[in-house]
Scaffold this motif. Structure first.
Motif, mmCIF file in Angstrom:
data_model
loop_
_atom_site.group_PDB
_atom_site.id
_atom_site.type_symbol
_atom_site.label_atom_id
_atom_site.label_comp_id
_atom_site.label_asym_id
_atom_site.label_seq_id
_atom_site.Cartn_x
_atom_site.Cartn_y
_atom_site.Cartn_z
ATOM 1 N N PHE A 128 0.813 -1.219 0.000
ATOM 2 C CA PHE A 128 0.000 0.000 0.000
ATOM 3 C C PHE A 128 0.849 1.273 0.000
ATOM 4 O O PHE A 128 0.563 2.216 -0.745
ATOM 5 N N THR A 129 1.868 1.310 0.838
ATOM 6 C CA THR A 129 2.692 2.518 0.952
ATOM 7 C C THR A 129 3.346 2.873 -0.383
ATOM 8 O O THR A 129 3.342 4.030 -0.810
ATOM 9 N N LEU A 130 3.895 1.869 -1.035
ATOM 10 C CA LEU A 130 4.565 2.077 -2.316
ATOM 11 C C LEU A 130 3.563 2.485 -3.397
ATOM 12 O O LEU A 130 3.816 3.412 -4.177
ATOM 13 N N TRP A 131 2.427 1.809 -3.427
ATOM 14 C CA TRP A 131 1.406 2.124 -4.437
ATOM 15 C C TRP A 131 0.880 3.547 -4.239
ATOM 16 O O TRP A 131 0.636 4.272 -5.199
ATOM 17 N N ARG A 132 0.719 3.932 -2.965
ATOM 18 C CA ARG A 132 0.241 5.284 -2.657
ATOM 19 C C ARG A 132 1.225 6.337 -3.172
ATOM 20 O O ARG A 132 0.822 7.381 -3.681
ATOM 21 N N LYS A 133 2.511 6.057 -3.042
ATOM 22 C CA LYS A 133 3.529 6.992 -3.533
ATOM 23 C C LYS A 133 3.391 7.206 -5.041
ATOM 24 O O LYS A 133 3.412 8.350 -5.525
ATOM 25 N N TYR A 134 3.234 6.121 -5.784
ATOM 26 C CA TYR A 134 3.109 6.246 -7.236
ATOM 27 C C TYR A 134 1.804 6.923 -7.624
ATOM 28 O O TYR A 134 1.746 7.666 -8.613
ATOM 29 N N ALA A 135 0.754 6.681 -6.854
ATOM 30 C CA ALA A 135 -0.527 7.339 -7.120
ATOM 31 C C ALA A 135 -0.414 8.847 -6.906
ATOM 32 O O ALA A 135 -0.924 9.648 -7.698
ATOM 33 N N LYS A 136 0.284 9.245 -5.830
ATOM 34 C CA LYS A 136 0.468 10.671 -5.545
ATOM 35 C C LYS A 136 1.320 11.337 -6.620
ATOM 36 O O LYS A 136 1.080 12.483 -7.007
ATOM 37 N N ASP A 137 2.329 10.628 -7.112
ATOM 38 C CA ASP A 137 3.196 11.195 -8.145
ATOM 39 C C ASP A 137 2.414 11.481 -9.424
ATOM 40 O O ASP A 137 2.625 12.504 -10.093
ATOM 41 N N VAL A 138 1.519 10.562 -9.778
ATOM 42 C CA VAL A 138 0.747 10.724 -11.017
ATOM 43 C C VAL A 138 -0.301 11.821 -10.876
ATOM 44 O O VAL A 138 -0.600 12.538 -11.833
ATOM 45 N N LEU A 139 -0.864 11.960 -9.677
ATOM 46 C CA LEU A 139 -1.878 12.998 -9.449
ATOM 47 C C LEU A 139 -1.203 14.342 -9.180
ATOM 48 O O LEU A 139 -1.426 14.993 -8.163
ATOM 49 N N ASP A 140 -0.372 14.769 -10.093
ATOM 50 C CA ASP A 140 0.371 16.015 -9.949
ATOM 51 C C ASP A 140 0.293 16.783 -11.272
ATOM 52 O O ASP A 140 -0.015 16.233 -12.322
ATOM 53 N N MET A 141 0.616 18.054 -11.227
ATOM 54 C CA MET A 141 0.467 18.936 -12.391
ATOM 55 C C MET A 141 1.166 18.431 -13.650
ATOM 56 O O MET A 141 0.621 18.554 -14.748
ATOM 57 N N PRO A 142 2.376 17.887 -13.567
ATOM 58 C CA PRO A 142 3.022 17.426 -14.808
ATOM 59 C C PRO A 142 2.203 16.384 -15.560
ATOM 60 O O PRO A 142 2.439 16.146 -16.740
ATOM 61 N N PHE A 143 1.238 15.747 -14.869
ATOM 62 C CA PHE A 143 0.424 14.717 -15.501
ATOM 63 C C PHE A 143 -0.979 15.216 -15.839
ATOM 64 O O PHE A 143 -1.889 14.427 -16.040
ATOM 65 N N LYS A 144 -1.146 16.538 -15.906
ATOM 66 C CA LYS A 144 -2.482 17.082 -16.163
ATOM 67 C C LYS A 144 -3.016 16.680 -17.536
ATOM 68 O O LYS A 144 -4.227 16.657 -17.749
ATOM 69 N N HIS A 145 -2.122 16.302 -18.446
ATOM 70 C CA HIS A 145 -2.569 15.866 -19.778
ATOM 71 C C HIS A 145 -3.377 14.576 -19.705
ATOM 72 O O HIS A 145 -4.109 14.233 -20.640
#
Length: 467
Positions: free
Chosen positions: A121-138
């Motif tokens: 869970f901890t690792l998956w949450r990190k990747y989820a947070k990274d994707v839900l960021d401005m650089p991924f707004k596309h």
């Protein structure tokens, strides 16, 4: 004047209290149609509130059509159509609380469950947070029809390294489950598709619209009986060769050759290879994928992340032979991938950084311990029960003699809050047999509780324990 009070200590904003009070006065006919409302200044002085508060309330009433405004004249009550009596009565109906579709059980031997406690869970949450960021707004926009290229690249790399499959990302199509992808594959062949299925086999498939057109082919300890297939007019066959579901049989080398020859002997014959549970093997070496042995581009490879990661992720994919890619794009030029783009990129990054392979290695060790414990319990305490399908996966088959039918035994278990399915649930056609065969899943059973849960089931069924 209006006959209600505003409570300044209330958590409901004053403008909302005022709006509710005036609206109720209008709907209850305390204020007649055409009546002029106090000006904003008059109402503010009456309730000792600001004119801004009154303006907010009046604006909401205007927007909803309860009042109308006449410039430099004032606000007036608008005519509101009464709701039909039948509709008004329906508003008072109390609906019964809907129970969940999937009830919980004290003991769950479902083959579809995974070990929840082992998920990173901890690792998956990190990747989820990274994707839900401005650089991924596309990613807010519609993605590629066959699925995100980033994920298709990672899947192609994984298949090459772990299953010996040579394919390009252009051959991969991502969807939200086998149940969705299989009809898409069949659509490539139009009205000419005559599908053969393993019997018993993957349960959701024969229970869908495919039941009426599917040709059942028997399965034995060596997997699908190819000789039966050869006697039909089927031109597409759906198989689980590496770990047949639900029997656990492995398609023998001889039958693999027979099946590939069958596909190559006529145009438009194809094999749909569902590589079910191939990640978790406990006896012998990993079984090579049928697609890796195919020299005539007749195998469509199908797999999911259901067992390797989580069922709720709903990410599945198929790999088309190069000869079918153009046909797919012509048939599905309107199609949009049903898997959210954010989820695809989370998974792609998780795989790219090597965490998927590490997770699989960890899960193999966890499931192997559970598997070995299960075998030990049955061999030690219940030698009268035959075990099969134990070479791979997260379930085994238990076979035994019993006076009661499989349905009666299943219902008896359910009365004690135990979920377990008989093998008969997975047949396309009914079978007559004196043996009682059940599918026993162990994926989500805690290692320390396996013995207790098995003993409890056996006791309920009246199966004696060896002293």
């Amino acid at each position: 004047m209006l006959y209600f009070q505003l409570h300044k200590e209330n958590t409901i904003p004053l403008y909302e209290q005022l709006y509710i009070g005036i609206k109720n006065a209008i709907t209850s006919k305390q204020l007649e149609v055409g009546a002029r409302l106090p000006s904003k200044r008059e109402l503010a002085e009456f309730f000792t509130i600001s004119q801004t508060t009154v303006e907010l309330a009046y604006s909401q009433l205007l927007a909803e059509g309860y009042i109308t405004s006449k410039p430099r004249v004032g606000y007036f009550v608008e005519e509101i159509d009464e709701l039909p009596l039948i509709y008004a009565k329906q508003q008072s109906v109390k609906f019964q609380q809907v129970k969940g579709e999937r009830p919980s059980y004290a003991i769950d031997f479902s083959s579809a469950k995974i070990d929840e406690d082992a998920f990173p869970f901890t690792l998956w949450r990190k990747y989820a947070k990274d994707v839900l960021d401005m650089p991924f707004k596309h990613l807010l926009q519609t993605g590629e029809r066959q699925g995100e290229l980033a994920l298709r690249i990672e899947i192609a790399n994984y298949l090459h390294q772990s299953r010996g499959i040579q394919c390009s990302p252009e051959q991969i199509v991502i969807g939200s489950g086998t149940e969705q992808l299989l009809p898409m594959i069949l659509k490539l062949f139009g009205d000419h598709a005559k599908l053969a299925l393993e019997n018993p086999g993957y349960s959701p498939i024969p229970r869908t619209q495919l039941k009426q057109i599917a040709i059942p082919i028997a399965v034995d300890t060596d997997g699908l009986i190819v000789e039966q297939l050869q006697r039909t007019d089927a031109n597409i066959v759906y198989v689980t060769p590496s770990h047949q579901f639900p029997t656990g049989a492995v398609l023998s080398a001889n039958r693999r050759t027979q099946l590939l020859k069958w596909a190559a002997q006529a145009p438009n014959r194809y094999i749909i290879e569902d590589d079910y549970d191939s990640e978790f093997r406990y006896i012998g070496k990993p079984i090579p994928a049928l697609q890796g042995l195919d020299q005539h581009d007749r195998v469509i490879y199908l797999s999911t992340f259901t067992k390797s990661l989580m069922p709720s992720l709903r990410v599945a994919y198929f790999v088309l032979p190069p000869s079918l890619v153009k046909r797919y794009r012509e048939n599905f030029n309107y199609y949009s991938s049903t898997v959210p783009r954010f989820e695809q990129h989370i998974l792609a990054n998780f795989m790219k950084d090597g965490h998927f392979s590490k997770h699989l290695n960890r899960m193999r060790k966890i499931y192997r311990k559970k598997h070995d414990k299960l075998i030990e319990i049955f061999s030690t305490y219940y030698p009268q029960i035959q075990i099969s399908g134990d070479a791979a996966g997260t379930n085994i088959l238990i076979t035994f003699a019993h006076a009661q039918s499989e349905t009666e035994l299943q219902q008896l278990a359910l009365k004690h809050q135990i979920y377990i399915l008989p093998l008969s649930n997975f047949f396309v056609t009914p079978q007559n047999t004196t043996e009682r065969v059940f599918l026993l899943g162990f994926g989500n059973l805690p290692l320390t509780e396996i013995a207790t849960k098995i003993h409890q089931l056996m006791q309920i069924w009246g199966i004696s324990k060896k002293a």
